[in-house]
Motif scaffolding. Structure first.
Motif, PDB file in Angstrom:
ATOM      1  N   SER A 173      68.822  81.230  45.235  1.00  0.00           N
ATOM      2  CA  SER A 173      69.391  79.895  45.011  1.00  0.00           C
ATOM      3  C   SER A 173      69.543  79.603  43.521  1.00  0.00           C
ATOM      4  CB  SER A 173      68.528  78.821  45.678  1.00  0.00           C
ATOM      5  OG  SER A 173      67.248  78.741  45.079  1.00  0.00           O
ATOM      6  N   THR A 174      68.579  80.050  42.712  1.00  0.00           N
ATOM      7  CA  THR A 174      68.668  79.828  41.265  1.00  0.00           C
ATOM      8  C   THR A 174      69.831  80.606  40.672  1.00  0.00           C
ATOM      9  OG1 THR A 174      66.291  79.427  41.111  1.00  0.00           O
ATOM     10  CG2 THR A 174      67.428  80.026  39.082  1.00  0.00           C
ATOM     11  N   TRP A 175      69.962  81.872  41.099  1.00  0.00           N
ATOM     12  CA  TRP A 175      71.086  82.684  40.612  1.00  0.00           C
ATOM     13  C   TRP A 175      72.419  82.059  41.010  1.00  0.00           C
ATOM     14  CZ3 TRP A 175      74.463  84.991  44.167  1.00  0.00           C
ATOM     15  CH2 TRP A 175      75.545  85.651  43.574  1.00  0.00           C
ATOM     16  N   LEU A 176      72.532  81.663  42.263  1.00  0.00           N
ATOM     17  CA  LEU A 176      73.807  81.137  42.754  1.00  0.00           C
ATOM     18  C   LEU A 176      74.179  79.843  42.044  1.00  0.00           C
ATOM     19  CD1 LEU A 176      76.126  81.633  44.669  1.00  0.00           C
ATOM     20  CD2 LEU A 176      74.844  80.465  46.472  1.00  0.00           C
ATOM     21  N   ALA A 177      73.183  78.990  41.779  1.00  0.00           N
ATOM     22  CA  ALA A 177      73.461  77.753  41.033  1.00  0.00           C
ATOM     23  C   ALA A 177      74.054  78.076  39.669  1.00  0.00           C
ATOM     24  CB  ALA A 177      72.185  76.930  40.886  1.00  0.00           C
ATOM     25  N   GLY A 178      73.459  79.063  38.993  1.00  0.00           N
ATOM     26  CA  GLY A 178      73.992  79.462  37.695  1.00  0.00           C
ATOM     27  C   GLY A 178      75.364  80.089  37.797  1.00  0.00           C
ATOM     28  N   ALA A 179      75.556  80.912  38.836  1.00  0.00           N
ATOM     29  CA  ALA A 179      76.818  81.631  38.991  1.00  0.00           C
ATOM     30  C   ALA A 179      77.982  80.679  39.237  1.00  0.00           C
ATOM     31  CB  ALA A 179      76.715  82.638  40.130  1.00  0.00           C
ATOM     32  N   ILE A 180      77.723  79.565  39.903  1.00  0.00           N
ATOM     33  CA  ILE A 180      78.818  78.629  40.218  1.00  0.00           C
ATOM     34  C   ILE A 180      78.805  77.408  39.300  1.00  0.00           C
ATOM     35  CG2 ILE A 180      78.880  79.382  42.620  1.00  0.00           C
ATOM     36  CD1 ILE A 180      77.429  76.838  43.420  1.00  0.00           C
ATOM     37  N   GLY A 181      77.903  77.412  38.303  1.00  0.00           N
ATOM     38  CA  GLY A 181      77.913  76.362  37.297  1.00  0.00           C
ATOM     39  C   GLY A 181      77.284  75.056  37.709  1.00  0.00           C
ATOM     40  N   VAL A 182      76.331  75.083  38.636  1.00  0.00           N
ATOM     41  CA  VAL A 182      75.620  73.859  39.025  1.00  0.00           C
ATOM     42  C   VAL A 182      74.405  73.700  38.106  1.00  0.00           C
ATOM     43  CG1 VAL A 182      74.373  72.679  40.861  1.00  0.00           C
ATOM     44  CG2 VAL A 182      76.386  74.056  41.408  1.00  0.00           C
TER      45      VAL A 182
END
Length: 525
Positions: free
Chosen positions: A188-197
């Protein structure tokens, strides 16, 4: 109930074949998948493919293989529930008494900088599902997710005639849920960063136990040290060569010391910092590490006792001999020569840590602080200014030598608790005022320390005379600036931005000071 049937599906094959042989020797039937089954067979271990049990082949590039009632029914069935037993018999579902799973290496892919598509393929689905199912049913099923627990599993089985005890299963269930929780947190942390959240609705932090600590900041506080799995050089990744176990305060102070040293690139010359209670009591550059250490030590000899020493280059024997002249808690450096290690060997309580590198002071990251009822998250303070970012605001401009000391002082001030005032002369701190409610008090304390330094070194004048001074935040009034001028400072670096900047600049001009603004603040609470 003895363990009769196990399902093994692991990405990390460490210890796999030895475990498989040991289980077979204890009469356990092994089910397995893909690469795990292949490795076991090649080692001569009898194994049944999960596909034979489910009646479905692995498909969709391995995305679907264990998501089936023949697997999850065997994991979730309550062995003391007649309805569950009847359902198992009706549908030909065999019980699975032991689950050994470790997950796709998502964290490893993240650490090596894998691209988006590769990261997606490293998100495990079947593994977490099986782990959660088995751990939920820990009254009957043993769940192992870490290689380090293989021997404990076999030991517990031997102790209980091929079964495992309830206490052991409960402990493993807790470990299992923590593992899937940490895994989901990483995703979840990676995905937040990957999509700019930048501020995700839910944020999860996970850590792995590095060591239990005797106590925290004080003896009545329990404590432990957890790592986050990152490869950033520092106290979490360092090798400890000698000395007693690090304490909570040692770890905190050592981290502060090494993060400060990250501001000083080795290619610009040797640098040393001495830290006490997370604040620098001396920082210096020199032609050699020994010279840098001596200059840092001279800044505040009293506070250096029992401090933490950080170096931006491998420790050499000559510097090691100087360091052991007083009691030092920890030394951390990118490396250490054999001669330096031999010198330290005579001081059995002195901890020596090596890191094989320095952290990147400009790298991103986050800091976390707990408050009552919640957490404060923020970006790591990786703010940086170079010479071109500075604005000269006084009639007098700093000389080249003054500019070098101003830049040095600014780097140190970033790592001093607010309110911070730092006096620097000839690439060495000569007075540090930290953690005061008033910037005037910080300036005064730093000047007092400079005066003490003069007395200890037998100097005719305070080394603050002719020094550069850095303030981590703007001077709200001219009084703090005048305190520094009274101490002998001749040039100033500060963020600027006060409503009374004009008054402060006018006071600097009247005192004959050169002053530059950074337009960046470095509060450190």
């Amino acid at each position: 109930m003895p363990v009769r049937r196990a399902l093994i599906s692991v990405s990390d094959k460490t210890g796999l074949t030895d475990l498989g042989r040991a289980l077979v020797q204890r009469g356990v039937e092994i089910l397995s998948t893909g690469g795990s089954a292949k490795a076991l067979r090649e080692a001569g271990v009898a194994v049944t493919d999960v596909a034979e049990v489910t009646g479905f082949p692995e498909m969709m590039d391995g995305r679907v293989k264990t998501l089936h009632p023949m697997v999850h029914g065997g994991l979730l069935a309550l062995r003391d529930n007649p309805d569950h037993l009847a359902a198992m018999e009706a549908h030909g579902i065999g019980p699975i008494d032991l689950l050994v799973v470790n997950l796709y290496p998502f964290e490893a892919a993240l650490a090596r900088g894998a691209d988006y598509d590769e990261m997606i393929e490293n998100i495990d689905i079947g593994g977490p599902a099986m782990i959660r199912a088995a751990a939920k049913n820990h009254a009957f099923v043993t769940t192992v997710v870490d290689v380090e627990d293989y021997e404990k599993l076999l030991g517990d089985m031997d102790q209980h005639d091929g079964a495992t005890c309830p206490k052991f299963r409960r402990k493993l269930a807790q470990i299992a849920y923590a593992r899937t929780g940490a895994y989901d947190a990483a995703v979840s942390t990676w995905l937040a960063g990957a999509i700019g959240v930048e501020t995700p609705r839910r944020r999860v932090v996970a850590g792995q136990l590095a060591q239990g600590l005797r106590y925290g900041e004080n003896p009545h506080q329990k404590a432990a040290f957890y790592t986050d799995g990152s490869a950033r050089p520092g106290v979490a990744t360092a090798v400890q060569h000698q000395g007693k176990e690090l304490s909570y305060n040692n770890i905190n102070d050592t981290d502060a010391a090494f993060e400060l040293l990250a501001e000083f690139a080795p290619e610009d010359g040797p640098a040393v910092a001495i830290i006490k209670h997370a604040n620098p009591c001396g920082v210096a550059r020199g032609e050699t590490l020994l010279e840098a250490y001596r200059k840092a030590f001279d800044c505040d000899r009293t506070s250096a006792f029992g401090g933490i020493v950080a170096l931006n280059m491998p420790l050499d024997e000559e510097t090691a001999r100087a360091i052991v002249e007083i009691f030092t808690e920890v030394v951390i450096a990118p490396g250490a020569s054999d001669g330096a290690k031999a010198v330290f060997a005579a001081k059995k309580n002195l901890r020596l840590l090596t890191t094989e590198g320095l952290p990147d002071a400009r790298a991103g990251g986050a800091t976390i602080r707990q408050v009552a009822g919640g957490y404060l998250f923020q970006d790591k303070d990786n703010g940086y200014v170079d010479r071109d970012d500075l604005k000269v605001v006084t009639k007098k401009a700093p000389s080249e030598a003054q500019m070098r000391d101003l830049m040095f002082a600014w780097k140190v001030a970033k790592h001093v608790k607010s309110n911070a005032i730092v006096y620097v002369k000839d690439a060495a701190t000569v007075g540090v005022g930290a953690g005061q409610m008033s910037r005037v008090d910080s300036a005064n304390i730093a000047a007092i320390k400079a005066g003490r330094m003069a007395k200890e070194l037998g100097l005719a004048d305070s080394p603050a005379v002719g020094s550069a001074v850095a303030s981590d935040a703007f001077f709200p009034f001219p009084d703090g600036l005048m305190e520094a001028a009274a101490a002998g400072a001749t040039c100033v670096i500060q963020p600027g931005g006060s409503m009374r900047d004009d008054e402060v600049i006018a006071a600097a001009d009247e005192a004959g000071l050169a002053m530059v603004f950074t337009r960046m603040r470095h509060f450190r609470h």
